[in-house]
Design a protein around this motif. Structure first.
Motif, mmCIF file in Angstrom:
data_model
loop_
_atom_site.group_PDB
_atom_site.id
_atom_site.type_symbol
_atom_site.label_atom_id
_atom_site.label_comp_id
_atom_site.label_asym_id
_atom_site.label_seq_id
_atom_site.Cartn_x
_atom_site.Cartn_y
_atom_site.Cartn_z
ATOM 1 N N SER A 49 0.834 -1.065 -0.116
ATOM 2 C CA SER A 49 0.030 -0.069 -0.010
ATOM 3 C C SER A 49 0.903 1.142 -0.061
ATOM 4 N N ILE A 50 0.601 2.133 0.824
ATOM 5 C CA ILE A 50 1.442 3.267 1.394
ATOM 6 C C ILE A 50 1.826 3.464 2.589
ATOM 7 N N PRO A 51 3.059 4.053 2.929
ATOM 8 C CA PRO A 51 3.463 4.216 4.176
ATOM 9 C C PRO A 51 2.368 4.517 5.305
ATOM 10 N N SER A 70 4.307 -8.180 3.840
ATOM 11 C CA SER A 70 4.270 -6.773 3.554
ATOM 12 C C SER A 70 5.498 -6.232 2.732
ATOM 13 N N GLY A 71 5.286 -5.613 1.580
ATOM 14 C CA GLY A 71 6.276 -5.155 0.922
ATOM 15 C C GLY A 71 6.296 -3.414 1.040
ATOM 16 N N THR A 72 5.622 -2.943 1.650
ATOM 17 C CA THR A 72 5.272 -1.322 1.660
ATOM 18 C C THR A 72 6.693 -0.780 2.469
ATOM 19 N N THR A 73 7.269 0.146 1.960
ATOM 20 C CA THR A 73 8.344 0.721 2.684
ATOM 21 C C THR A 73 8.061 2.050 3.139
ATOM 22 N N GLY A 74 9.011 2.879 4.056
ATOM 23 C CA GLY A 74 8.679 4.146 4.543
ATOM 24 C C GLY A 74 8.088 4.260 5.676
ATOM 25 N N GLY A 96 9.661 -7.169 3.672
ATOM 26 C CA GLY A 96 10.630 -7.268 2.905
ATOM 27 C C GLY A 96 10.591 -5.880 2.196
ATOM 28 N N SER A 97 11.730 -5.190 2.139
ATOM 29 C CA SER A 97 12.004 -4.102 1.351
ATOM 30 C C SER A 97 12.020 -4.427 0.149
ATOM 31 N N ASN A 98 12.113 -5.490 -0.433
ATOM 32 C CA ASN A 98 12.147 -6.027 -1.734
ATOM 33 C C ASN A 98 11.953 -7.601 -1.913
ATOM 34 N N PHE A 99 11.013 -7.985 -2.490
ATOM 35 C CA PHE A 99 10.298 -9.445 -2.484
ATOM 36 C C PHE A 99 11.099 -10.032 -4.002
ATOM 37 N N SER A 100 11.610 -9.470 -4.916
ATOM 38 C CA SER A 100 12.277 -9.995 -5.842
ATOM 39 C C SER A 100 13.286 -11.050 -5.421
ATOM 40 N N GLY A 141 13.496 1.420 0.136
ATOM 41 C CA GLY A 141 13.972 0.537 1.445
ATOM 42 C C GLY A 141 14.811 -0.497 0.932
ATOM 43 N N THR A 142 14.997 -0.936 -0.310
ATOM 44 C CA THR A 142 16.007 -1.824 -0.705
ATOM 45 C C THR A 142 17.491 -1.076 -0.488
ATOM 46 N N ALA A 143 17.612 0.133 -0.917
ATOM 47 C CA ALA A 143 18.862 0.556 -0.581
ATOM 48 C C ALA A 143 19.188 0.607 0.897
#
Length: 233
Positions: A49-51, A70-74, A96-100, A141-143
């Motif tokens: 979603s959004i933060p 949850s993959g929403t960051t921030g 996860g900051s990134n689910f890839s 979030g990935t960074a």
């Protein structure tokens, strides 16, 4: 598997398509001010979603005994209270900051390289991340996860978006139209440079990873990461 999609933007729609292709059913598509009607029928929720909405969405899942991916960051300043609630409710949770799947391999590569480079003080570490202009948080979030991976395996103590100190990793966050996500880590010295890089070509990888995580978490209790899902520990 019956899935609730909490967040039905571009990512939610890609997740929906991949979930249906893998034989799953969508029982709730929530966006904006929509209600949670249907969440009680879900085996698992996938939350992109959004933060500002993430904590409420995740909390609602725990209160209804629905595992959540949850993959929403921030929103991570609230992570400790979310983790505590998960434990209190005997819930199941993966953030996860990134689910890839590729990015999670990249996370491991980043940590391994940081360990190898930790004693070579002639190299200065910096990072670059590029995302689409609709991304609300910077750095990504990935960074932040990548920077944390370096910090935990080196003498760096933090990261900064500008004016980085000697013990800080400089992250250059760029926003460019229609870029799904590119992350690079640089080790620069006077004599040479080393670079590792991950480039996403579409949202497909993020969506597939979140569905794989949802399939994995069924029947489990506790707080997990993609390292658990992919058996990378």
């Amino acid at each position: 598997m019956k899935i609730a999609l909490l967040g039905y933007g571009k990512m939610g729609k890609v997740i929906e398509r991949i979930a249906l292709e893998r034989g799953h059913e969508i029982v709730l598509r929530k966006s904006g001010q929509d209600t949670f009607n249907g969440l009680e029928n879900a085996d698992v929720a996938i939350e992109f979603s959004i933060p500002d909405a993430a904590v409420e969405n995740i909390t609602e899942c725990f209160n209804r005994n629905v595992p959540v991916i949850s993959g929403t960051t921030g929103w991570l300043e609230h992570y400790p209270e979310v983790a505590k609630l998960c434990e209190e409710k005997s819930g199941a949770f993966i953030y996860g900051s990134n689910f890839s799947l590729g990015v999670n391999i990249f996370f491991q590569l980043n940590e391994y390289l940081a360990k190898m480079m930790s004693k070579l003080t002639q190299y200065k570490v910096s990072m670059e991340e590029i995302h689409h202009t609709q991304k609300l948080d910077a750095p990504s979030g990935t960074a932040i996860s990548l920077a944390k991976g370096v910090i935990e395996n080196s003498n760096y103590s933090s990261w900064a978006l500008e004016n980085a100190k000697e013990d800080e990793i400089l992250i250059d966050a760029k926003r460019i139209e229609n870029v799904p996500g590119t992350h690079s880590i640089f080790y620069d010295s006077e004599v040479d440079s080393i670079e590792i890089k991950h480039t996403a070509h579409s949202r497909e990888g993020f969506a597939l990873g979140s569905v794989v995580a949802a399939e994995w978490i069924l029947g489990k209790k506790g707080i997990f990461t993609m390292k658990d899902v992919l058996d990378l520990k």
